[in-house]
Design a protein around this motif. Structure first.
Motif, short mmCIF file in Angstrom:
data_model
loop_
_atom_site.label_atom_id
_atom_site.label_comp_id
_atom_site.label_asym_id
_atom_site.label_seq_id
_atom_site.Cartn_x
_atom_site.Cartn_y
_atom_site.Cartn_z
N MET A 1 23.00 21.68 -31.35
CA MET A 1 22.03 20.65 -31.09
C MET A 1 22.66 19.28 -31.33
N SER A 2 22.62 18.40 -30.33
CA SER A 2 23.27 17.10 -30.42
C SER A 2 22.38 16.10 -31.12
N THR A 3 22.99 15.10 -31.70
CA THR A 3 22.25 14.03 -32.35
C THR A 3 22.63 12.71 -31.72
N THR A 4 21.70 11.80 -31.68
CA THR A 4 21.95 10.46 -31.12
C THR A 4 22.72 9.65 -32.14
N PRO A 5 23.41 8.57 -31.70
CA PRO A 5 24.16 7.74 -32.65
C PRO A 5 23.28 7.15 -33.75
N ALA A 6 21.99 6.94 -33.43
CA ALA A 6 21.10 6.32 -34.41
C ALA A 6 20.55 7.31 -35.43
N GLN A 7 20.81 8.63 -35.18
CA GLN A 7 20.20 9.64 -36.04
C GLN A 7 20.62 9.53 -37.51
N PRO A 8 21.91 9.30 -37.83
CA PRO A 8 22.27 9.16 -39.26
C PRO A 8 21.52 8.02 -39.95
N ALA A 9 21.33 6.91 -39.25
CA ALA A 9 20.60 5.78 -39.84
C ALA A 9 19.15 6.15 -40.08
N VAL A 10 18.55 6.89 -39.14
CA VAL A 10 17.16 7.33 -39.29
C VAL A 10 17.04 8.28 -40.47
N ASP A 11 17.98 9.22 -40.59
CA ASP A 11 17.97 10.16 -41.71
C ASP A 11 18.13 9.43 -43.04
N ARG A 12 19.01 8.43 -43.06
CA ARG A 12 19.23 7.66 -44.28
C ARG A 12 17.96 6.92 -44.68
N LEU A 13 17.28 6.31 -43.70
CA LEU A 13 16.04 5.59 -43.98
C LEU A 13 14.95 6.55 -44.45
N SER A 14 14.89 7.74 -43.83
CA SER A 14 13.89 8.73 -44.20
C SER A 14 14.09 9.21 -45.63
N LYS A 15 15.35 9.47 -46.01
CA LYS A 15 15.63 9.87 -47.39
C LYS A 15 15.30 8.74 -48.37
N GLY A 16 15.64 7.52 -47.97
CA GLY A 16 15.34 6.38 -48.82
C GLY A 16 13.85 6.22 -49.05
N PHE A 17 13.07 6.44 -48.00
CA PHE A 17 11.62 6.35 -48.12
C PHE A 17 11.10 7.42 -49.06
N GLY A 18 11.65 8.62 -48.97
CA GLY A 18 11.24 9.71 -49.86
C GLY A 18 11.54 9.39 -51.31
N PHE A 19 12.74 8.83 -51.57
CA PHE A 19 13.10 8.44 -52.94
C PHE A 19 12.17 7.34 -53.45
N ALA A 20 11.86 6.38 -52.59
CA ALA A 20 11.00 5.26 -53.00
C ALA A 20 9.59 5.75 -53.33
N VAL A 21 9.04 6.62 -52.49
CA VAL A 21 7.70 7.16 -52.75
C VAL A 21 7.69 7.94 -54.06
N ALA A 22 8.74 8.73 -54.30
CA ALA A 22 8.81 9.50 -55.55
C ALA A 22 8.88 8.57 -56.76
N ALA A 23 9.69 7.50 -56.66
CA ALA A 23 9.83 6.57 -57.79
C ALA A 23 8.52 5.86 -58.09
N TYR A 24 7.93 5.25 -57.08
CA TYR A 24 6.70 4.49 -57.30
C TYR A 24 5.51 5.42 -57.58
N GLY A 25 5.57 6.64 -57.04
CA GLY A 25 4.52 7.60 -57.35
C GLY A 25 4.54 7.98 -58.83
N LEU A 26 5.74 8.21 -59.38
CA LEU A 26 5.85 8.52 -60.81
C LEU A 26 5.39 7.34 -61.66
N TRP A 27 5.78 6.12 -61.29
CA TRP A 27 5.33 4.95 -62.03
C TRP A 27 3.80 4.81 -61.95
N GLY A 28 3.24 5.22 -60.82
CA GLY A 28 1.79 5.09 -60.63
C GLY A 28 0.97 6.01 -61.52
N VAL A 29 1.50 7.20 -61.84
CA VAL A 29 0.73 8.15 -62.64
C VAL A 29 1.10 8.11 -64.12
#
Length: 311
Positions: free
Chosen positions: A1-29
């Motif tokens: 399965m091929s990936t577009t050139p922008a796919q690594p950047a999208v994956d990086r942003l998606s992982k970053g968003f997951g880390f951010a939600v986890a961090a602020y979620g923990l601070w929230g509770v």
């Protein structure tokens, strides 16, 4: 399965968003976690939080082989002193936040973190000599109205909210000035090392007056108290991982998750009082945040367009 050139950047942003939600979620509770530590008071909890954070950071440094990096930072006197100042500010922030959680002021604590972006903008003006855009001035003016409305509603100055906003805002300013010299683990280690003598003094005072609760309530209570070191370090590490992967604008939007969760816990879980006038004050704060967010997004888009044109 091929990936577009922008796919690594999208994956990086998606992982970053997951880390951010986890961090602020923990601070929230966090308010719920600190309520589990009763009957310990805020001073004892903060003192153990500092000391167990040092221990947990030492374990992390050993696992990640970060001791050489830590020694290099300690050799930089200016950076080490700056981290000492950051440690003092975060000590104040922790004391006020845990006091708010234990005394039924979680909603006011949430207000403090909702107000923090406004304080950050003001620090940029008065400390860094930055010039504000019209929408930023509008957000500050709206926030000032909100403070007046809430002060009249509370019947007292909302010192918990402003103490949290100011201490965390100044902490962020110090950390920004340190810049990329310090990684998350080393930074927290040095900050907590600086304030460890204060924490030990706090425990001595509590032990000689009210008495320490650790080890006297239950095994669960003792485990939870020891876990304050982990609870402190893990969200910071998640935040650092998110910051490496996400644009600052996107990270700034996710930061509202923590006070939103704290607000919901205060109102719907802990049943704190929210009369109409207090709802009005919060609504004005949220309006200021919307204005600030719109300005942030517009400025970010304009910056990207300018970069593309210059390229």
């Amino acid at each position: 399965m091929s990936t577009t050139p922008a796919q690594p950047a999208v994956d990086r942003l998606s992982k970053g968003f997951g880390f951010a939600v986890a961090a602020y979620g923990l601070w929230g509770v966090l308010p719920i976690f600190f309520l589990l530590l009763a009957p310990a008071g805020a001073v004892e909890i903060v003192a153990w939080r500092v000391l167990f954070s040092v221990v947990f950071c030492a374990i992390l440094l050993s696992v990640t082989r970060g001791w050489a990096r830590l020694r290099a930072i300690l050799a930089d006197r200016r950076t080490t002193l700056s981290l000492g100042l950051a440690g003092g500010l975060i000590l104040v922030n922790w004391l006020v936040f845990i006091f708010a959680a234990l005394s039924g002021h979680v909603v006011e604590a949430a207000l403090g973190y909702f107000t923090n972006p406004i304080v950050t903008v003001l620090l940029g003006v008065f400390v860094l000599r930055e010039k504000l855009r019209p929408l930023q001035w509008a957000a500050i003016a709206i926030s000032a109205v909100a403070v007046v409305v809430l002060a009249l509603n509370y019947g007292a100055f909302p010192w918990i909210a402003l103490a949290l906003a100011c201490s965390f805002g100044m902490y962020g300013l110090v950390k920004k000035r340190v810049g990329g010299k310090v990684d998350a683990i080393s930074g927290l280690t040095i900050e907590t090392m600086w304030i460890s003598p204060i924490a030990i003094g706090m425990l001595i005072v509590v032990g000689s007056t009210a008495g320490l609760t650790i080890g006297t309530v239950s095994a669960l209570h003792t485990t939870a108290m020891v876990a304050t070191g982990v609870i402190t370090a893990v969200p910071l590490l998640l935040f650092a991982a998110a910051a490496r992967r996400m644009p600052l604008v996107h990270l700034g939007l996710v930061q509202y998750l923590a006070p939103i969760l704290q607000f919901l816990i205060g109102v719907f879980v802990l049943g704190e009082d929210m009369p109409p006038a207090r709802w009005a004050g919060f609504a004005i704060v949220w309006l200021a945040l919307i204005v600030l967010t719109v300005d942030m997004l517009v400025a970010s888009r304009a910056g990207r367009q300018a970069s593309l044109q210059s390229a």
